[in-house]
Design a protein around this motif. Sequence first.
Motif, short mmCIF file in Angstrom:
data_model
loop_
_atom_site.label_atom_id
_atom_site.label_comp_id
_atom_site.label_asym_id
_atom_site.label_seq_id
_atom_site.Cartn_x
_atom_site.Cartn_y
_atom_site.Cartn_z
N CYS A 17 -1.42 -29.27 -30.01
CA CYS A 17 -2.37 -30.17 -29.34
C CYS A 17 -3.48 -30.28 -30.29
O CYS A 17 -4.12 -29.37 -30.79
N LYS A 18 -3.79 -31.46 -30.88
CA LYS A 18 -4.91 -31.88 -31.55
C LYS A 18 -6.05 -31.71 -30.79
O LYS A 18 -6.30 -32.21 -29.71
N THR A 19 -7.37 -31.08 -31.06
CA THR A 19 -8.34 -30.92 -30.73
C THR A 19 -9.58 -30.82 -31.14
O THR A 19 -9.62 -30.93 -32.31
N THR A 20 -10.59 -30.22 -30.35
CA THR A 20 -12.09 -30.12 -30.65
C THR A 20 -12.44 -28.74 -31.20
O THR A 20 -11.84 -27.93 -30.78
N ASN A 21 -13.45 -28.55 -32.01
CA ASN A 21 -14.25 -27.18 -31.89
C ASN A 21 -14.46 -26.55 -30.51
O ASN A 21 -14.45 -25.44 -30.64
N ASN A 22 -15.06 -27.38 -29.72
CA ASN A 22 -15.55 -26.94 -28.74
C ASN A 22 -14.33 -26.38 -27.85
O ASN A 22 -14.47 -25.26 -27.07
N THR A 23 -13.13 -27.24 -27.80
CA THR A 23 -11.95 -26.63 -27.04
C THR A 23 -11.68 -25.35 -27.68
O THR A 23 -11.12 -24.46 -26.89
N LEU A 24 -11.46 -25.24 -29.14
CA LEU A 24 -10.86 -24.09 -29.82
C LEU A 24 -11.59 -22.75 -29.48
O LEU A 24 -11.04 -21.73 -29.15
N SER A 25 -13.01 -23.09 -29.27
CA SER A 25 -13.79 -21.96 -28.87
C SER A 25 -13.72 -21.45 -27.40
O SER A 25 -14.21 -20.16 -27.12
N ALA A 26 -13.13 -22.31 -26.77
CA ALA A 26 -13.12 -21.93 -25.18
C ALA A 26 -11.64 -21.40 -25.09
O ALA A 26 -11.46 -20.79 -23.99
N LEU A 27 -10.78 -21.38 -26.13
CA LEU A 27 -9.65 -20.64 -26.06
C LEU A 27 -9.52 -19.38 -26.73
O LEU A 27 -10.28 -19.27 -27.75
N LYS A 28 -8.61 -18.49 -26.24
CA LYS A 28 -8.28 -17.28 -27.01
C LYS A 28 -6.78 -16.93 -27.13
O LYS A 28 -6.23 -17.28 -26.13
N LYS A 29 -6.70 -16.78 -28.72
CA LYS A 29 -5.26 -16.64 -28.78
C LYS A 29 -4.52 -15.26 -28.08
O LYS A 29 -5.13 -14.23 -28.04
N GLY A 30 -3.35 -15.50 -27.32
CA GLY A 30 -2.57 -14.59 -26.50
C GLY A 30 -2.87 -14.57 -25.26
O GLY A 30 -2.43 -13.80 -24.40
N GLN A 31 -4.10 -15.63 -24.74
CA GLN A 31 -4.16 -15.36 -23.36
C GLN A 31 -3.88 -16.82 -22.74
O GLN A 31 -3.81 -17.71 -23.51
N ARG A 32 -4.11 -16.73 -21.58
CA ARG A 32 -3.57 -17.89 -20.81
C ARG A 32 -4.85 -19.05 -21.21
O ARG A 32 -5.84 -18.64 -20.94
N GLY A 33 -4.45 -20.37 -21.30
CA GLY A 33 -5.42 -21.17 -21.39
C GLY A 33 -4.93 -22.55 -20.97
O GLY A 33 -3.52 -22.87 -20.64
N ARG A 34 -5.72 -23.44 -20.62
CA ARG A 34 -5.05 -24.75 -19.92
C ARG A 34 -6.06 -25.82 -20.72
O ARG A 34 -7.14 -25.75 -20.84
N VAL A 35 -5.30 -26.96 -21.05
CA VAL A 35 -6.05 -28.02 -21.82
C VAL A 35 -5.49 -29.20 -21.18
O VAL A 35 -4.27 -29.55 -20.68
N TYR A 36 -6.47 -30.40 -20.90
CA TYR A 36 -6.30 -31.67 -20.28
C TYR A 36 -5.70 -32.75 -21.24
O TYR A 36 -6.49 -32.52 -22.55
N THR A 37 -4.70 -33.29 -21.33
CA THR A 37 -3.99 -33.78 -22.32
C THR A 37 -4.11 -35.49 -22.49
O THR A 37 -4.08 -36.24 -21.27
N TYR A 38 -3.94 -35.96 -23.67
CA TYR A 38 -3.80 -37.37 -23.93
C TYR A 38 -2.64 -37.48 -24.91
O TYR A 38 -2.73 -37.01 -26.08
N LEU A 39 -1.71 -38.50 -24.49
CA LEU A 39 -0.47 -38.57 -25.34
C LEU A 39 -0.81 -39.81 -26.16
O LEU A 39 -0.81 -40.92 -25.50
#
Length: 201
Positions: free
Chosen positions: A28-50
Amino acid sequence: MFYYLDGTVAELLPYLAVIDCGGVGYACKTTNNTLSALKKGQRGRVYTYLNVGEDLFDLYGFATQNELNSFKQLIGVSGVGPKAALAILSIGTPETLAMAIVTGDEKSLTAAPGVGKKLAQRIILELKDKMSKDVSSGLDFSGGRGVPAPAMFASKATEAAQALAVLGYSSQEVSAALKGVDVEKLPLEEIIRQSLKKMVR
């Protein structure tokens, strides 16, 4: 096609998050804000646009629906592509974008890489015009008191409503959120902040 992805965060790269859902890694291409809200190895949810085109099949993911809505609003402006939209949303929050549009703050938009003065002006002009049309009707500024607010306060409420509309909220949702917020005494930013707290999805 996809509303959201919910899985393990497999990779975090510049402007890219890979979400593993059942053994399939969705880039998923994304923003710095979303990247900072996610943690590698942990569960995460992103709302998507195709984004699908003749030679395109790009998936975009955002930590909040506000950010997704702002992305959609931005790419709806002529001359603004997904790359520029991501850049704008990476230097601030959806709320600061909304404030920039309502207050005509070009500088906060031109701080994003690849966004010049003319493009910033177009974003402000097109979105502000669209939002003023969307929210000018059907809004109730009585604050639940049944008495219309004085014109100067209704104007402040209208600006707040325009900012909230940038984030994708309908006039009905905005009216409901503004009820009970003291538009007479609070500054514009605080009105927006309190309204958003009531509309957190």
